[in-house]
Design an enzyme around this catalytic site. Structure first.
Site, mmCIF file in Angstrom:
data_model
loop_
_atom_site.group_PDB
_atom_site.id
_atom_site.type_symbol
_atom_site.label_atom_id
_atom_site.label_comp_id
_atom_site.label_asym_id
_atom_site.label_seq_id
_atom_site.Cartn_x
_atom_site.Cartn_y
_atom_site.Cartn_z
ATOM 1 N N ARG A 81 -1.886 -1.795 -9.719
ATOM 2 C CA ARG A 81 -0.874 -2.582 -10.412
ATOM 3 C C ARG A 81 -1.128 -2.798 -11.900
ATOM 4 O O ARG A 81 -2.280 -2.846 -12.345
ATOM 5 C CB ARG A 81 -0.742 -3.944 -9.719
ATOM 6 C CG ARG A 81 -0.206 -3.791 -8.312
ATOM 7 C CD ARG A 81 -0.072 -5.114 -7.584
ATOM 8 N NE ARG A 81 0.637 -4.902 -6.324
ATOM 9 C CZ ARG A 81 0.056 -4.492 -5.189
ATOM 10 N NH1 ARG A 81 -1.241 -4.280 -5.157
ATOM 11 N NH2 ARG A 81 0.774 -4.294 -4.104
ATOM 12 N N HIS A 106 1.330 1.878 -8.709
ATOM 13 C CA HIS A 106 1.088 3.288 -8.420
ATOM 14 C C HIS A 106 1.892 4.254 -9.313
ATOM 15 O O HIS A 106 2.496 5.214 -8.834
ATOM 16 C CB HIS A 106 1.360 3.578 -6.938
ATOM 17 C CG HIS A 106 0.405 2.901 -5.996
ATOM 18 N ND1 HIS A 106 -0.892 2.598 -6.336
ATOM 19 C CD2 HIS A 106 0.559 2.468 -4.709
ATOM 20 C CE1 HIS A 106 -1.500 1.999 -5.305
ATOM 21 N NE2 HIS A 106 -0.646 1.904 -4.316
ATOM 22 N N HIS A 178 -4.039 8.226 -1.640
ATOM 23 C CA HIS A 178 -3.580 7.129 -0.779
ATOM 24 C C HIS A 178 -3.508 7.567 0.690
ATOM 25 O O HIS A 178 -2.525 7.281 1.377
ATOM 26 C CB HIS A 178 -2.230 6.626 -1.274
ATOM 27 C CG HIS A 178 -2.001 5.168 -1.066
ATOM 28 N ND1 HIS A 178 -2.069 4.590 0.179
ATOM 29 C CD2 HIS A 178 -1.718 4.172 -1.933
ATOM 30 C CE1 HIS A 178 -1.813 3.299 0.061
ATOM 31 N NE2 HIS A 178 -1.602 3.009 -1.212
ATOM 32 N N ASP A 250 -5.976 -6.276 1.252
ATOM 33 C CA ASP A 250 -5.281 -5.484 0.236
ATOM 34 C C ASP A 250 -5.928 -5.836 -1.101
ATOM 35 O O ASP A 250 -5.299 -6.413 -1.974
ATOM 36 C CB ASP A 250 -3.777 -5.809 0.250
ATOM 37 C CG ASP A 250 -2.971 -4.834 -0.602
ATOM 38 O OD1 ASP A 250 -3.583 -3.907 -1.182
ATOM 39 O OD2 ASP A 250 -1.754 -5.012 -0.709
ATOM 40 N N GLU A 312 -8.961 3.273 -1.526
ATOM 41 C CA GLU A 312 -8.429 3.861 -2.765
ATOM 42 C C GLU A 312 -9.441 3.651 -3.882
ATOM 43 O O GLU A 312 -9.543 2.569 -4.448
ATOM 44 C CB GLU A 312 -7.091 3.203 -3.109
ATOM 45 C CG GLU A 312 -6.068 3.312 -1.994
ATOM 46 C CD GLU A 312 -5.039 2.192 -2.037
ATOM 47 O OE1 GLU A 312 -4.411 1.987 -3.080
ATOM 48 O OE2 GLU A 312 -4.877 1.506 -1.014
HETATM 49 C C1 BGC Z 1 -1.305 -1.587 -2.420
HETATM 50 C C2 BGC Z 1 -0.475 -2.303 -1.388
HETATM 51 C C3 BGC Z 1 0.743 -1.469 -1.121
HETATM 52 C C4 BGC Z 1 0.295 -0.100 -0.660
HETATM 53 C C5 BGC Z 1 1.420 0.834 -0.365
HETATM 54 C C6 BGC Z 1 -1.700 -0.275 -1.851
HETATM 55 O O1 BGC Z 1 -2.496 0.409 -2.741
HETATM 56 O O2 BGC Z 1 -2.412 -2.347 -2.826
HETATM 57 O O3 BGC Z 1 -0.122 -3.600 -1.807
HETATM 58 O O4 BGC Z 1 1.569 -2.073 -0.164
HETATM 59 O O5 BGC Z 1 -0.540 0.479 -1.609
HETATM 60 O O6 BGC Z 1 2.371 0.804 -1.317
#
Ligand code: BGC
Length: 348
Positions: A81, A106, A178, A250, A312
């Site tokens: 983010r 992302h 991801h 998360d 990640e």
């Molecule tokens: C984020 C989550 C998100 C997910 C899929 C992750 O990297 O931290 O908050 O929901 O990606 O979008």
């Protein structure tokens, strides 16, 4: 060892998308498509000698076109983010694509996960190199960024991703993958019994929108303490604000040490499959698929919340806002380098 290529589908503009299979002939096989650099399959041997596909996926290109949840995808130019999509670089303010609660996630509206990558096959190395050139101003980011990702399936059952990027202006760069792992197989339900160990003493708590507050807190005595192996499910429902707010994990963990090192070990007792994650990155987001979108269906089986975990590897999220975080700034003409390896083996 072999690299095989087959037509996977066509984009709405008619461009062909190919699937590349990297098989080491020794128990590890990856399938990658050049749309989004998506890892569609990762097949490892379990303790019985049987194949298990250990990543969630979708059944066709059409279903990957709107890949909510970024299933298996390459993430860039800035993974995780950026608050309000804003940052300042050498005195200039930039505003990048907003796609989640007023923030950038992302890479923005159309990140690297939605791009067609050019592929070079390296048959001798059982590898493919995917390249993509992100134009100056794409999603609001400064500079033309030339990105290459080398995906290799090595003889010792390591799946390795090596990232490089160069920009003609100062920019920010944070690339990751991801993949959603389930070491019992994509179709086997909750990852609660997987045993996870993370080489981390500190995590970064978030505000309700998933944005790090800037604090770096000790994992000791919290659900974030994975210093000793424990089941992922043990504290996934804990009555702890940072867990409650997200319905699981998360969060970014600060990986201890520097350089290329062990970040995490995950083990599924039922299959016996063990995955060690090594990286040279400072951070790693543990995401326990708390909000898996509907319709993540592979071979007819739909995945649900907590059926997978993501590791990640990255710089810390929203790092431009916190000068005490490792920096995502990539200087003009400098090379961004990142290696992450997922090493597979079996245990009884
Ligand atoms: C984020 C989550 C998100 C997910 C899929 C992750 O990297 O931290 O908050 O929901 O990606 O979008």
């Amino acid at each position: 060892m072999s690299v095989n290529k087959r037509l996977y589908g066509k984009l709405p503009d008619g461009s062909e998308v190919f699937a590349y299979t990297l098989d080491n002939g020794n128990g590890l096989c990856a399938e990658i498509i050049n749309y989004g650099g998506i890892v569609t399959k990762l097949i490892a041997k379990d303790k019985y000698g049987n194949d298990r596909d250990v990543v969630l996926g979708r059944d066709s290109l059409e279903e990957y076109l709107r890949n909510d949840g970024y299933i298996g995808a390459a993430i860039g130019r800035h993974a995780n983010r950026i608050a309000n999509g804003e940052f300042e670089l050498s005195g200039t303010k930039y505003k990048v694509g907003i796609n989640e609660n007023g923030n950038s996630l992302h890479g923005g509206v159309e990140g690297f996960d939605k791009k067609l990558w050019y592929v070079t096959e390296l048959t001798d190395e059982n590898a493919v190199v995917l390249t993509y050139t992100s134009k100056d101003g794409e999603e609001g980011f400064p500079g033309k960024l030339v990105t290459a990702m080398k995906y290799s399936v090595m003889e010792d059952n390591t799946f390795r991703i090596e990232y490089r990027a160069v920009c003609d202006r100062e920019t920010v760069c944070n690339l990751t993958n991801h993949s959603y792992f389930n070491l019992n197989g994509f179709d086997s339900g909750s990852i609660g019994t997987h045993i996870l160990q993370i080489n981390s003493e500190f995590y970064t708590p978030n505000s309700a929108d998933g944005m790090p507050t800037g604090e770096v807190l000790s994992v000791a005595g919290t659900p974030f303490d994975f210093r000793a192996p424990k089941p992922i499910g043990q504290d996934i429902d804990a009555d702890f604000e940072q867990i409650r707010m997200f319905g699981g994990y998360d969060h970014n963990f600060a990986i201890s040490g520097r350089g290329f090192r062990l970040a995490a070990i995950a083990k599924a007792p039922e299959s016996g499959i063990v995955m060690q994650t090594y990286t040279d990155q400072p951070g790693m987001q543990l995401y326990t698929a708390n909000a898996l979108p509907e319709g993540v269906i592979k071979e007819g089986t739909e995945a649900h919340i907590h059926d997978a975990f993501c590791l990640e590897t990255q710089v810390f999220p929203n790092a431009m806002a916190h000068s005490h975080y490792p920096s995502p700034i990539l200087g003009k003409g400098r090379t961004y380098r990142h290696i992450t390896e997922y090493r597979f083996s079996v245990a009884e």
